[in-house]
Design a protein around this motif. Structure first.
Motif, short mmCIF file in Angstrom:
data_model
loop_
_atom_site.label_atom_id
_atom_site.label_comp_id
_atom_site.label_asym_id
_atom_site.label_seq_id
_atom_site.Cartn_x
_atom_site.Cartn_y
_atom_site.Cartn_z
N GLU A 178 -14.91 -0.83 37.76
CA GLU A 178 -14.62 -0.13 38.52
C GLU A 178 -13.52 0.57 39.09
O GLU A 178 -12.51 1.85 38.20
N ASP A 181 -11.22 3.19 37.16
CA ASP A 181 -10.72 4.21 38.26
C ASP A 181 -8.85 4.74 37.61
O ASP A 181 -8.56 5.35 37.53
N GLN A 227 -7.10 7.74 35.95
CA GLN A 227 -5.53 8.41 36.58
C GLN A 227 -4.80 8.15 35.44
O GLN A 227 -3.46 9.09 35.31
N SER A 254 -5.53 7.96 46.52
CA SER A 254 -5.28 7.41 44.88
C SER A 254 -4.01 8.05 44.30
O SER A 254 -2.68 8.90 45.59
N ARG A 261 -10.29 9.70 48.23
CA ARG A 261 -11.24 8.92 47.90
C ARG A 261 -12.07 8.83 48.05
O ARG A 261 -12.78 9.02 49.33
#
Ligand code: UDP
Length: 180
Positions: free
Chosen positions: A27, A31, A35, A174, A180
């Motif tokens: 995960e 992520d 990004q 982030s 988040r």
């Protein structure tokens, strides 16, 4: 408006742990890739240095009886493992990523040269700088600073879970500043 055209991001290996005790949390990896895709898609050139602390650190190895140089080489290999994982996550989002290793290990990665890295960045590919500086007794923070200077990056940004001074809590925001 784009503030920086070429950035080098230093991601700690430890942050890849996510909720796990060891290894790579898919995960977190996905992520990161998402990004990075966002910043690539607005035309920013991205180089990445990723640590290996989720797998092995040379200094902790010495406490268990490992030779420091061999332990550091194990640590550098750990950064290669993480770099390959990130490259794979980026490619699954159709983002081209090149793993450039400080130690020759074709075909796992291409042997790093500044020229190769700059060419990749100019083509909009993510340059992933793996195996740190290639030397024991250093960390990937040094590698990130070194690569950032070599490729003429406008800024080197570091994401970490380790205590330090931040502009915002990295557990809550982030690298793009989103909550988040
Ligand atoms: N390392 C090294 N030379 C380098 C970069 C890294 O010997 O130029 C080794 C060192 O053992 C280090 C490990 O690789 O502990 C993993 O890197 P680092 O500790 O920087 O990872 P992070 O804390 O960012 O996850």
């Amino acid at each position: 408006m784009i503030k920086y055209n070429r950035v080098v991001l230093k991601l700690s290996g430890e942050s890849l742990l996510g909720k796990l005790q060891h290894g790579i949390d898919q995960e977190v990896l996905a992520d990161y890739a998402m990004q990075i895709k966002e910043i690539i898609s607005i035309g920013i050139e991205v180089g990445i240095v990723i640590g290996g602390g989720n797998i092995f650190r040379g200094l902790s190895g010495t406490a268990k009886g490992f030779d420091r140089c061999k332990g550091d080489q194990m640590g550098m290999l750990a950064t290669v493992v993480n770099s390959l994982a990130l490259a794979s996550a980026l490619e699954s989002l159709q983002i081209k990523a090149r793993v450039l290793t400080a130690i020759a290990m074709q075909p796992i990665g291409e042997f790093y040269t500044k020229e190769l890295a700059i060419k990749a960045l100019e083509k909009g590919e993510v340059a992933i700088f793996a195996a740190g500086t290639g030397n024991p007794f250093f960390t990937t923070d040094t590698a990130a600073s070194l690569r950032a200077i070599e490729v003429g990056a406008d800024v080197m940004l570091k994401g970490t879970r380790v205590d330090g001074i931040y502009t915002a809590d990295p557990e809550k925001r982030s690298c793009c500043g989103q909550i988040r």
